[in-house]
Design a protein around this motif. Structure first.
Motif, PDB file in Angstrom:
ATOM      1  N   TYR A 310       0.851  -1.374  -0.101  1.00 28.21           N
ATOM      2  CA  TYR A 310       0.001  -0.086  -0.003  1.00 28.21           C
ATOM      3  C   TYR A 310       0.810   1.065   0.129  1.00 28.21           C
ATOM      4  CZ  TYR A 310       1.131   0.033   5.193  1.00 28.21           C
ATOM      5  OH  TYR A 310       1.780  -0.094   6.132  1.00 28.21           O
ATOM      6  N   MET A 311       0.309   2.570  -0.447  1.00 29.99           N
ATOM      7  CA  MET A 311       1.063   3.669  -0.451  1.00 29.99           C
ATOM      8  C   MET A 311       0.120   4.773  -0.182  1.00 29.99           C
ATOM      9  SD  MET A 311       4.053   4.865  -1.212  1.00 29.99           S
ATOM     10  CE  MET A 311       4.714   6.105  -1.411  1.00 29.99           C
ATOM     11  N   GLN A 312       0.364   5.746   0.750  1.00 31.59           N
ATOM     12  CA  GLN A 312      -0.338   6.974   1.211  1.00 31.59           C
ATOM     13  C   GLN A 312       0.132   7.931   0.450  1.00 31.59           C
ATOM     14  OE1 GLN A 312      -1.618   9.515   5.027  1.00 31.59           O
ATOM     15  NE2 GLN A 312      -0.687   7.427   5.367  1.00 31.59           N
ATOM     16  N   ASP A 313      -0.791   8.577  -0.065  1.00 32.19           N
ATOM     17  CA  ASP A 313      -0.595  10.119  -0.800  1.00 32.19           C
ATOM     18  C   ASP A 313      -1.791  10.823  -0.769  1.00 32.19           C
ATOM     19  OD1 ASP A 313       0.917  11.818  -2.614  1.00 32.19           O
ATOM     20  OD2 ASP A 313      -0.250  11.015  -4.112  1.00 32.19           O
ATOM     21  N   LEU A 317      -5.179   6.496   1.202  1.00 29.53           N
ATOM     22  CA  LEU A 317      -4.325   5.051   1.355  1.00 29.53           C
ATOM     23  C   LEU A 317      -4.694   4.206   0.033  1.00 29.53           C
ATOM     24  CD1 LEU A 317      -2.298   3.694   3.347  1.00 29.53           C
ATOM     25  CD2 LEU A 317      -3.907   2.139   4.177  1.00 29.53           C
ATOM     26  N   THR A 318      -3.751   4.077  -0.641  1.00 30.48           N
ATOM     27  CA  THR A 318      -4.121   3.006  -1.954  1.00 30.48           C
ATOM     28  C   THR A 318      -3.671   1.679  -1.509  1.00 30.48           C
ATOM     29  OG1 THR A 318      -4.166   5.001  -3.520  1.00 30.48           O
ATOM     30  CG2 THR A 318      -3.959   2.683  -4.427  1.00 30.48           C
ATOM     31  N   VAL A 319      -4.467   0.786  -1.613  1.00 31.50           N
ATOM     32  CA  VAL A 319      -4.014  -0.628  -1.173  1.00 31.50           C
ATOM     33  C   VAL A 319      -4.137  -1.589  -2.344  1.00 31.50           C
ATOM     34  CG1 VAL A 319      -4.433  -2.678   0.479  1.00 31.50           C
ATOM     35  CG2 VAL A 319      -5.236  -0.259   1.027  1.00 31.50           C
ATOM     36  N   SER A 340     -10.102   7.033   2.097  1.00 31.33           N
ATOM     37  CA  SER A 340      -9.831   8.252   2.486  1.00 31.33           C
ATOM     38  C   SER A 340      -9.467   8.327   4.299  1.00 31.33           C
ATOM     39  CB  SER A 340     -11.150   9.303   2.899  1.00 31.33           C
ATOM     40  OG  SER A 340     -10.891  10.253   3.725  1.00 31.33           O
ATOM     41  N   MET A 341      -8.128   8.680   4.495  1.00 29.21           N
ATOM     42  CA  MET A 341      -7.478   8.863   5.945  1.00 29.21           C
ATOM     43  C   MET A 341      -8.323   9.855   6.797  1.00 29.21           C
ATOM     44  SD  MET A 341      -5.397   6.495   5.506  1.00 29.21           S
ATOM     45  CE  MET A 341      -4.267   6.227   6.795  1.00 29.21           C
ATOM     46  N   LYS A 342      -9.167  10.327   6.266  1.00 28.35           N
ATOM     47  CA  LYS A 342      -9.831  11.366   7.086  1.00 28.35           C
ATOM     48  C   LYS A 342     -11.053  10.503   7.908  1.00 28.35           C
ATOM     49  CE  LYS A 342     -12.799  15.443   7.190  1.00 28.35           C
ATOM     50  NZ  LYS A 342     -13.654  16.694   6.045  1.00 28.35           N
ATOM     51  N   ASP A 343     -11.830   9.786   7.034  1.00 32.97           N
ATOM     52  CA  ASP A 343     -13.187   9.194   7.835  1.00 32.97           C
ATOM     53  C   ASP A 343     -13.181   7.731   7.154  1.00 32.97           C
ATOM     54  OD1 ASP A 343     -13.834   9.159   5.278  1.00 32.97           O
ATOM     55  OD2 ASP A 343     -15.512  10.988   5.359  1.00 32.97           O
ATOM     56  N   GLY A 344     -12.359   7.241   6.549  1.00 32.97           N
ATOM     57  CA  GLY A 344     -12.388   5.587   6.172  1.00 32.97           C
ATOM     58  C   GLY A 344     -13.346   5.416   5.105  1.00 32.97           C
ATOM     59  N   SER A 345     -13.894   6.429   4.525  1.00 32.81           N
ATOM     60  CA  SER A 345     -14.682   5.934   3.197  1.00 32.81           C
ATOM     61  C   SER A 345     -13.787   5.663   2.059  1.00 32.81           C
ATOM     62  CB  SER A 345     -15.555   7.208   2.992  1.00 32.81           C
ATOM     63  OG  SER A 345     -14.536   8.216   2.500  1.00 32.81           O
ATOM     64  N   VAL A 346     -14.270   4.712   1.361  1.00 34.21           N
ATOM     65  CA  VAL A 346     -13.835   4.186   0.073  1.00 34.21           C
ATOM     66  C   VAL A 346     -13.913   5.290  -1.004  1.00 34.21           C
ATOM     67  CG1 VAL A 346     -13.559   2.515  -1.764  1.00 34.21           C
ATOM     68  CG2 VAL A 346     -13.965   1.775   0.936  1.00 34.21           C
ATOM     69  N   GLU A 427      12.076 -15.618 -13.112  1.00 32.32           N
ATOM     70  CA  GLU A 427      10.997 -15.048 -14.355  1.00 32.32           C
ATOM     71  C   GLU A 427      11.136 -13.629 -14.004  1.00 32.32           C
ATOM     72  OE1 GLU A 427       9.540 -16.237 -16.607  1.00 32.32           O
ATOM     73  OE2 GLU A 427       9.894 -18.556 -16.163  1.00 32.32           O
ATOM     74  N   ASN A 428      11.128 -13.073 -12.820  1.00 31.40           N
ATOM     75  CA  ASN A 428      11.167 -11.716 -12.660  1.00 31.40           C
ATOM     76  C   ASN A 428      11.765 -11.057 -11.448  1.00 31.40           C
ATOM     77  OD1 ASN A 428      10.164  -8.982 -13.263  1.00 31.40           O
ATOM     78  ND2 ASN A 428       8.131  -9.158 -13.148  1.00 31.40           N
ATOM     79  N   ILE A 429      12.212  -9.886 -11.219  1.00 31.90           N
ATOM     80  CA  ILE A 429      12.705  -9.402  -9.954  1.00 31.90           C
ATOM     81  C   ILE A 429      12.264  -7.991  -9.664  1.00 31.90           C
ATOM     82  CG2 ILE A 429      14.841  -8.580  -9.085  1.00 31.90           C
ATOM     83  CD1 ILE A 429      16.263 -10.436 -10.591  1.00 31.90           C
ATOM     84  N   LEU A 430      11.787  -7.761  -8.584  1.00 31.53           N
ATOM     85  CA  LEU A 430      11.112  -6.635  -8.243  1.00 31.53           C
ATOM     86  C   LEU A 430      11.883  -6.044  -6.965  1.00 31.53           C
ATOM     87  CD1 LEU A 430       7.062  -7.437  -8.376  1.00 31.53           C
ATOM     88  CD2 LEU A 430       8.630  -6.260 -10.078  1.00 31.53           C
ATOM     89  N   LEU A 431      11.933  -4.523  -7.218  1.00 33.06           N
ATOM     90  CA  LEU A 431      12.422  -3.901  -5.921  1.00 33.06           C
ATOM     91  C   LEU A 431      11.568  -3.383  -4.902  1.00 33.06           C
ATOM     92  CD1 LEU A 431      15.179  -1.783  -7.869  1.00 33.06           C
ATOM     93  CD2 LEU A 431      15.362  -4.348  -7.271  1.00 33.06           C
ATOM     94  N   LEU A 432      11.682  -3.587  -3.528  1.00 30.41           N
ATOM     95  CA  LEU A 432      10.797  -3.127  -2.692  1.00 30.41           C
ATOM     96  C   LEU A 432      11.088  -1.745  -1.975  1.00 30.41           C
ATOM     97  CD1 LEU A 432      10.280  -6.185  -0.319  1.00 30.41           C
ATOM     98  CD2 LEU A 432       8.594  -5.227  -1.793  1.00 30.41           C
ATOM     99  N   LEU A 433      10.073  -0.734  -2.268  1.00 29.15           N
ATOM    100  CA  LEU A 433      10.589   0.553  -1.901  1.00 29.15           C
ATOM    101  C   LEU A 433       9.783   0.922  -0.459  1.00 29.15           C
ATOM    102  CD1 LEU A 433      10.028   2.040  -5.380  1.00 29.15           C
ATOM    103  CD2 LEU A 433      12.292   1.075  -4.444  1.00 29.15           C
ATOM    104  N   TYR A 434      10.606   1.025   0.357  1.00 33.11           N
ATOM    105  CA  TYR A 434       9.847   1.493   1.946  1.00 33.11           C
ATOM    106  C   TYR A 434       9.884   3.259   1.990  1.00 33.11           C
ATOM    107  CZ  TYR A 434      10.007  -3.511   2.802  1.00 33.11           C
ATOM    108  OH  TYR A 434      10.014  -4.869   2.966  1.00 33.11           O
ATOM    109  N   SER A 435       8.809   3.551   2.295  1.00 29.19           N
ATOM    110  CA  SER A 435       8.883   4.853   2.668  1.00 29.19           C
ATOM    111  C   SER A 435       7.925   5.295   3.745  1.00 29.19           C
ATOM    112  CB  SER A 435       8.193   5.770   1.406  1.00 29.19           C
ATOM    113  OG  SER A 435       7.143   5.664   1.131  1.00 29.19           O
ATOM    114  N   ASP A 436       7.787   6.549   4.330  1.00 31.81           N
ATOM    115  CA  ASP A 436       6.543   6.797   5.535  1.00 31.81           C
ATOM    116  C   ASP A 436       5.395   6.448   4.777  1.00 31.81           C
ATOM    117  OD1 ASP A 436       8.864   7.657   6.997  1.00 31.81           O
ATOM    118  OD2 ASP A 436       8.785   9.637   6.548  1.00 31.81           O
ATOM    119  N   GLY A 437       5.053   6.711   3.411  1.00 29.42           N
ATOM    120  CA  GLY A 437       3.798   6.484   2.962  1.00 29.42           C
ATOM    121  C   GLY A 437       3.351   5.237   2.641  1.00 29.42           C
TER     122      GLY A 437
END
Length: 442
Positions: A310-313, A317-319, A340-346, A427-437
């Motif tokens: 997931y990523m927050q922007d 929060l996009t899951v 929505s991180m304000k009220d939890g609505s999708v 078959e594939n390689i993906l890099l994991l990107l960690y951030s505050d989001g």
């Protein structure tokens, strides 16, 4: 000479002066317009160069962790494409004056070196520790070049200008970002053979028929409105019909407040929800938002979905969810949900990947166990955990794989390695990107 004669001479002189002034003004305007067009062209090329270098750094990082000829060969294709794109951008910039000449030479070597290693693996040879260190050095130069070009882009985006000698910011300070250190990269790799790669590039299957709905019955616009209203938690009379989306997955589209929602004409599934509003604050935890997203998917008929990353922007929060059954994750069947991180609505949803790929499978088969196949991974990686999964391939088919979550001994970076459960090939390689989001893959 008569007064009339003087008057004629003065009038003629004034006419000449006015004409010359007009030509000068027109010339100045045209020159300014030309400079503006040239500046726009430079800035467009600079932005495109920055994007190409970002992809180049990503693929070089993946090449560090690859251990099979097929995987390194695939990455080499991408590297070759990245380098070709970057070189094209440099030819449209005042490269020599901006001290980008050495950068051009460096970029020209990046894909060639990866190809050299790929060919070596294909011939049954191993990559030596020295060659591995050289690849890390190449990656270090790539990261440095990417950072320098990003600095130039930032200055231009803030009103700076590209000059023949560099980039000037709004305070008239000229930045010459690319140092002569890139000439060292050329020296470091001059002893390795130059191998030109001209293999074909596989095209992703963009027009595949949506498996989830191909045998479903078509619904009416009125039924679609009821489905959309239920998904948005609104009354049907609050929704306005916006039109038909006759794309690859045909939908009825409705609008309600700041959201557009698409319902598939076949089967009546929610294909997408788009949100155009802004959310001013955060009061919901990420854990709660993930749980809300998962329950929401179940409420609209998407079951057995497991959150991956997931990523927050902008307080949303996009899951990312993938279908999971019997302990097997199917990465083809993806749905993204925005909470929505304000009220939890999708507030948003994207399910076209799931609708395109979801179908009944025959389960997971393997010709070797995960522990045995892990022995073929790069010796510079430590395995943190393993799971079974099915991943999509560029030709539209799917592949049973073991997903190895690994950590680099050199950089502590975390990566996901996907190894074919039948052939043992990467078959594939993906890099994991960690951030505050949150966490994303690249």
């Amino acid at each position: 000479m008569t007064k009339r004669g003087y008057a004629r001479i003065i009038s003629f002189a004034l006419a000449v002066i006015l004409s010359l002034s007009a030509f000068a003004i027109i010339g100045t305007v045209k020159a300014r317009q030309y400079r503006n067009r040239l500046e726009l062209s430079y800035q467009y090329s600079l932005n495109e160069l920055s994007e190409a270098l970002d992809s180049l750094e990503t693929n070089l990082t993946k090449s560090v962790y690859a251990s099979t000829p097929d995987m390194l060969g695939t990455i080499s294709k991408d590297l070759y494409s990245d380098c070709s794109r970057a070189r094209g951008c440099l030819t449209r910039l005042p490269a020599e004056q901006m001290e980008l000449g050495n950068a051009y030479k460096f970029i020209s070597q990046a894909a060639d070196y990866a190809n050299y290693l790929s060919t070596k693996l294909a011939n049954g040879e191993e990559i030596s520790d020295e060659e591995h260190k050289s690849l890390l050095t190449l990656l270090d130069y790539a990261a440095r070049l990417k950072g320098d070009i990003s600095s130039m882009v930032d200055i231009c985006n803030s009103g700076g200008k590209i000059l023949s000698s560099g980039v000037k910011n709004t305070d008239n300070f000229t930045l010459n970002p690319v140092s002569d250190s890139f000439s060292n990269a050329g020296q470091a790799f001059k002893d390795y053979p130059t191998l030109l790669y001209d293999g074909p590039f596989a095209d992703a299957v963009l027009n595949r028929e949506a498996q989830m709905i191909k045998n479903s019955e078509e619904i009416t616009k009125e039924d679609a409105r009821d489905i959309a209203a239920n998904a948005l938690g609104r009354r049907a009379d609050e929704l306005t019909f916006s039109g038909d989306d006759d794309g690859r997955i045909p939908c009825y589209v409705f609008t309600c407040s700041q959201q557009n929602i698409g319902v598939t004409k076949k089967g009546g599934y929610i294909a997408f929800i788009l949100y155009s509003g802004r959310i001013a604050q955060t009061s919901v935890t990420e854990e709660n938002a993930v749980n809300i997203a998962k329950k929401y998917l179940e409420s609209i008929g998407y079951y057995d979905m497991s959150e991956t990353y997931y990523m927050q922007d902008k307080n949303i929060l996009t899951v990312n969810f993938a279908y999971e059954k019997d302990g097997i994750t199917y990465y083809s069947d993806l749905i993204k949900v925005g909470v929505s991180m304000k009220d939890g609505s999708v507030v948003s949803l994207e399910a076209k990947g799931y609708l395109t790929n979801h179908t009944e499978r025959n389960g997971f088969t393997e010709d070797s166990d995960a522990e045995t196949l892990s022995g073929g991974l790069s010796p510079y990686l430590d395995v943190l955990n393993t799971k079974k999964c099915v991943i999509p391939l560029e030709n539209g088919s799917e592949c049973d794989c073991f997903e190895y979550h690994c950590k680099s001994r050199d950089t502590s970076e975390e990566v996901l390695i996907y190894v074919n459960a039948h052939t043992g090939q990467e078959e594939n390689i993906l890099l994991l990107l960690y951030s505050d989001g949150g966490t994303l893959t690249k």
